[in-house]
Write a protein that holds these residues in place. Structure first.
Motif, PDB file in Angstrom:
ATOM      1  N   ILE A  73       0.553  -0.944   0.166  1.00 47.36           N
ATOM      2  CA  ILE A  73      -0.066   0.495  -0.323  1.00 47.36           C
ATOM      3  C   ILE A  73       0.929   1.276   0.158  1.00 47.36           C
ATOM      4  O   ILE A  73       0.419   2.433  -0.547  1.00 47.36           O
ATOM      5  N   CYS A  74       2.144   1.757   0.696  1.00 46.37           N
ATOM      6  CA  CYS A  74       2.668   2.258   0.934  1.00 46.37           C
ATOM      7  C   CYS A  74       3.855   2.661  -0.284  1.00 46.37           C
ATOM      8  O   CYS A  74       4.363   4.019  -0.807  1.00 46.37           O
ATOM      9  N   ARG A  75       3.730   1.233  -1.138  1.00 49.94           N
ATOM     10  CA  ARG A  75       4.293   1.633  -2.227  1.00 49.94           C
ATOM     11  C   ARG A  75       3.184   1.688  -3.887  1.00 49.94           C
ATOM     12  O   ARG A  75       3.774   2.193  -4.818  1.00 49.94           O
ATOM     13  N   ALA A  76       2.364   2.045  -3.186  1.00 49.29           N
ATOM     14  CA  ALA A  76       1.125   2.147  -4.092  1.00 49.29           C
ATOM     15  C   ALA A  76       0.808   3.664  -5.422  1.00 49.29           C
ATOM     16  O   ALA A  76       0.772   3.633  -5.977  1.00 49.29           O
ATOM     17  N   ASP A  77       2.468   4.871  -4.805  1.00 50.97           N
ATOM     18  CA  ASP A  77       2.240   5.835  -5.185  1.00 50.97           C
ATOM     19  C   ASP A  77       3.064   5.833  -6.742  1.00 50.97           C
ATOM     20  O   ASP A  77       3.717   6.552  -6.812  1.00 50.97           O
ATOM     21  N   GLY A  78       3.711   4.812  -6.377  1.00 52.68           N
ATOM     22  CA  GLY A  78       5.213   4.629  -7.073  1.00 52.68           C
ATOM     23  C   GLY A  78       6.322   4.963  -6.774  1.00 52.68           C
ATOM     24  O   GLY A  78       7.616   4.751  -7.216  1.00 52.68           O
ATOM     25  N   ALA A  79       6.121   5.333  -5.130  1.00 53.58           N
ATOM     26  CA  ALA A  79       7.654   6.291  -4.464  1.00 53.58           C
ATOM     27  C   ALA A  79       7.042   5.349  -3.073  1.00 53.58           C
ATOM     28  O   ALA A  79       5.891   4.686  -2.167  1.00 53.58           O
ATOM     29  N   TYR A  80       8.638   5.193  -2.424  1.00 53.27           N
ATOM     30  CA  TYR A  80       8.590   4.192  -1.458  1.00 53.27           C
ATOM     31  C   TYR A  80       9.426   4.384  -0.983  1.00 53.27           C
ATOM     32  O   TYR A  80      11.179   3.554  -1.208  1.00 53.27           O
ATOM     33  N   GLY A  81      10.303   5.899  -0.524  1.00 57.05           N
ATOM     34  CA  GLY A  81      10.923   6.413   0.002  1.00 57.05           C
ATOM     35  C   GLY A  81      10.931   6.336   2.097  1.00 57.05           C
ATOM     36  O   GLY A  81      10.573   4.771   2.344  1.00 57.05           O
ATOM     37  N   GLU A  82      12.061   6.427   2.040  1.00 55.60           N
ATOM     38  CA  GLU A  82      12.788   6.350   3.995  1.00 55.60           C
ATOM     39  C   GLU A  82      12.081   6.365   4.826  1.00 55.60           C
ATOM     40  O   GLU A  82      11.760   5.524   5.422  1.00 55.60           O
ATOM     41  N   ALA A  83      11.186   7.454   4.665  1.00 60.92           N
ATOM     42  CA  ALA A  83      10.239   8.122   5.771  1.00 60.92           C
ATOM     43  C   ALA A  83       9.204   6.696   5.618  1.00 60.92           C
ATOM     44  O   ALA A  83       8.430   6.478   6.273  1.00 60.92           O
ATOM     45  N   GLU A  84       8.550   6.323   3.935  1.00 62.45           N
ATOM     46  CA  GLU A  84       7.548   5.077   4.322  1.00 62.45           C
ATOM     47  C   GLU A  84       7.660   3.979   4.561  1.00 62.45           C
ATOM     48  O   GLU A  84       7.614   2.680   5.394  1.00 62.45           O
ATOM     49  N   ARG A  85       9.708   3.735   4.425  1.00 63.41           N
ATOM     50  CA  ARG A  85       9.314   2.326   4.700  1.00 63.41           C
ATOM     51  C   ARG A  85      10.374   2.480   5.923  1.00 63.41           C
ATOM     52  O   ARG A  85       9.256   1.505   7.450  1.00 63.41           O
ATOM     53  N   ALA A  86      10.317   3.978   6.617  1.00 61.28           N
ATOM     54  CA  ALA A  86      10.231   3.367   8.094  1.00 61.28           C
ATOM     55  C   ALA A  86       8.331   3.082   9.107  1.00 61.28           C
ATOM     56  O   ALA A  86       8.934   2.707   9.549  1.00 61.28           O
ATOM     57  N   LYS A  87       7.868   3.384   8.438  1.00 59.26           N
ATOM     58  CA  LYS A  87       6.694   3.605   9.337  1.00 59.26           C
ATOM     59  C   LYS A  87       6.189   2.088   8.978  1.00 59.26           C
ATOM     60  O   LYS A  87       5.845   1.840   9.937  1.00 59.26           O
ATOM     61  N   VAL A  88       6.829   1.038   7.604  1.00 55.57           N
ATOM     62  CA  VAL A  88       6.441  -0.228   8.120  1.00 55.57           C
ATOM     63  C   VAL A  88       6.594  -0.658   8.636  1.00 55.57           C
ATOM     64  O   VAL A  88       6.323  -1.231   9.358  1.00 55.57           O
ATOM     65  N   ASP A  89       8.220  -0.232   8.813  1.00 55.59           N
ATOM     66  CA  ASP A  89       8.681  -1.027  10.021  1.00 55.59           C
ATOM     67  C   ASP A  89       8.666  -0.659  11.844  1.00 55.59           C
ATOM     68  O   ASP A  89       8.766  -0.964  12.423  1.00 55.59           O
ATOM     69  N   ARG A  90       7.834   0.705  11.550  1.00 56.79           N
ATOM     70  CA  ARG A  90       7.451   0.922  12.717  1.00 56.79           C
ATOM     71  C   ARG A  90       6.341   0.162  13.377  1.00 56.79           C
ATOM     72  O   ARG A  90       6.170  -0.813  13.758  1.00 56.79           O
ATOM     73  N   ALA A  91       5.348   0.103  12.659  1.00 52.04           N
ATOM     74  CA  ALA A  91       4.337  -1.019  12.491  1.00 52.04           C
ATOM     75  C   ALA A  91       4.694  -2.261  12.490  1.00 52.04           C
ATOM     76  O   ALA A  91       4.086  -3.600  13.260  1.00 52.04           O
ATOM     77  N   ALA A  92       5.486  -2.974  11.799  1.00 49.15           N
ATOM     78  CA  ALA A  92       5.685  -4.381  12.556  1.00 49.15           C
ATOM     79  C   ALA A  92       6.367  -4.546  13.235  1.00 49.15           C
ATOM     80  O   ALA A  92       6.090  -5.386  13.792  1.00 49.15           O
ATOM     81  N   GLU A  93       7.328  -3.509  14.523  1.00 51.57           N
ATOM     82  CA  GLU A  93       7.059  -3.535  15.420  1.00 51.57           C
ATOM     83  C   GLU A  93       6.229  -4.380  16.031  1.00 51.57           C
ATOM     84  O   GLU A  93       6.292  -4.376  16.899  1.00 51.57           O
ATOM     85  N   LEU A  94       5.356  -2.732  15.739  1.00 49.73           N
ATOM     86  CA  LEU A  94       3.896  -2.833  16.723  1.00 49.73           C
ATOM     87  C   LEU A  94       3.181  -4.056  16.600  1.00 49.73           C
ATOM     88  O   LEU A  94       2.909  -4.465  17.363  1.00 49.73           O
ATOM     89  N   LEU A  95       3.514  -4.716  15.495  1.00 50.50           N
ATOM     90  CA  LEU A  95       2.838  -6.331  14.979  1.00 50.50           C
ATOM     91  C   LEU A  95       3.405  -7.009  16.116  1.00 50.50           C
ATOM     92  O   LEU A  95       3.250  -8.433  15.593  1.00 50.50           O
ATOM     93  N   GLY A  96       4.775  -7.033  16.196  1.00 50.66           N
ATOM     94  CA  GLY A  96       5.420  -8.007  16.488  1.00 50.66           C
ATOM     95  C   GLY A  96       5.992  -8.896  15.517  1.00 50.66           C
ATOM     96  O   GLY A  96       7.067 -10.286  16.024  1.00 50.66           O
TER      97      GLY A  96
END
Length: 160
Positions: free
Chosen positions: A106-129
């Motif tokens: 979903i974060c790559r849906a607009d064709g760009a997946y920068g460091e800020a988006e990757r960081a939010k996915v990484d934070r979400a993964a931590e929250l999800l365990g």
């Protein structure tokens, strides 16, 4: 946990995820969690919402569930509460890894997946365990899938 009855999932859900049935609440909440992750920077882009609607439609979500996404307040989402009501007919299926995979998508849906988006996915993964090694593997999986899609398009002359 809810006692809501299961509804049949789509052929796509069966083929790609091994899920035959799911509750409507599970479909809705799965999308809500993805919106919370995609909107962690304050906004869910039009491309991100479109990706979610397309994916959930393929999965078999009814229109009234899809309609709920437009009015969902992703800023106030309680991911733990949302996860508690995600039930499918496969007892070994766990939402967390799937959510990280789809969060990357979903974060790559607009064709760009920068460091800020990757960081939010990484934070979400931590929250999800979801452990770091799995997250790195999921990033690599998405990269590989995209590369294969691009190769298929090139072989068949699809220029999009």
């Amino acid at each position: 946990m809810t006692t809501e009855s299961m509804v049949p999932a789509s052929e796509f859900a069966r083929d790609d995820y091994g899920i035959n049935a799911v509750t409507e609440t599970a479909m809705r909440n799965y999308g809500y969690v993805l919106l919370a992750i995609a909107g962690a920077d304050g906004e869910v882009s039009h491309a991100e919402l479109d990706w979610l609607l397309h994916h959930q439609r393929k999965f078999g979500a009814p229109q009234h569930v899809l309609d709920d996404y437009a009015s969902f307040d992703h800023r106030a989402a309680d991911i733990d509460r949302l996860l508690a009501d995600i039930r499918v007919d496969v007892p070994t299926w766990k939402a967390e890894r799937h959510l990280v995979y789809h969060a990357i998508r979903i974060c790559r849906a607009d064709g760009a997946y920068g460091e800020a988006e990757r960081a939010k996915v990484d934070r979400a993964a931590e929250l999800l365990g979801v452990d770091r090694g799995t997250v790195l593997t999921l990033h690599a999986l998405v990269d590989a899938e995209d590369a294969l899609t691009n190769m298929r398009k090139a072989v068949f002359g699809i220029d999009t």
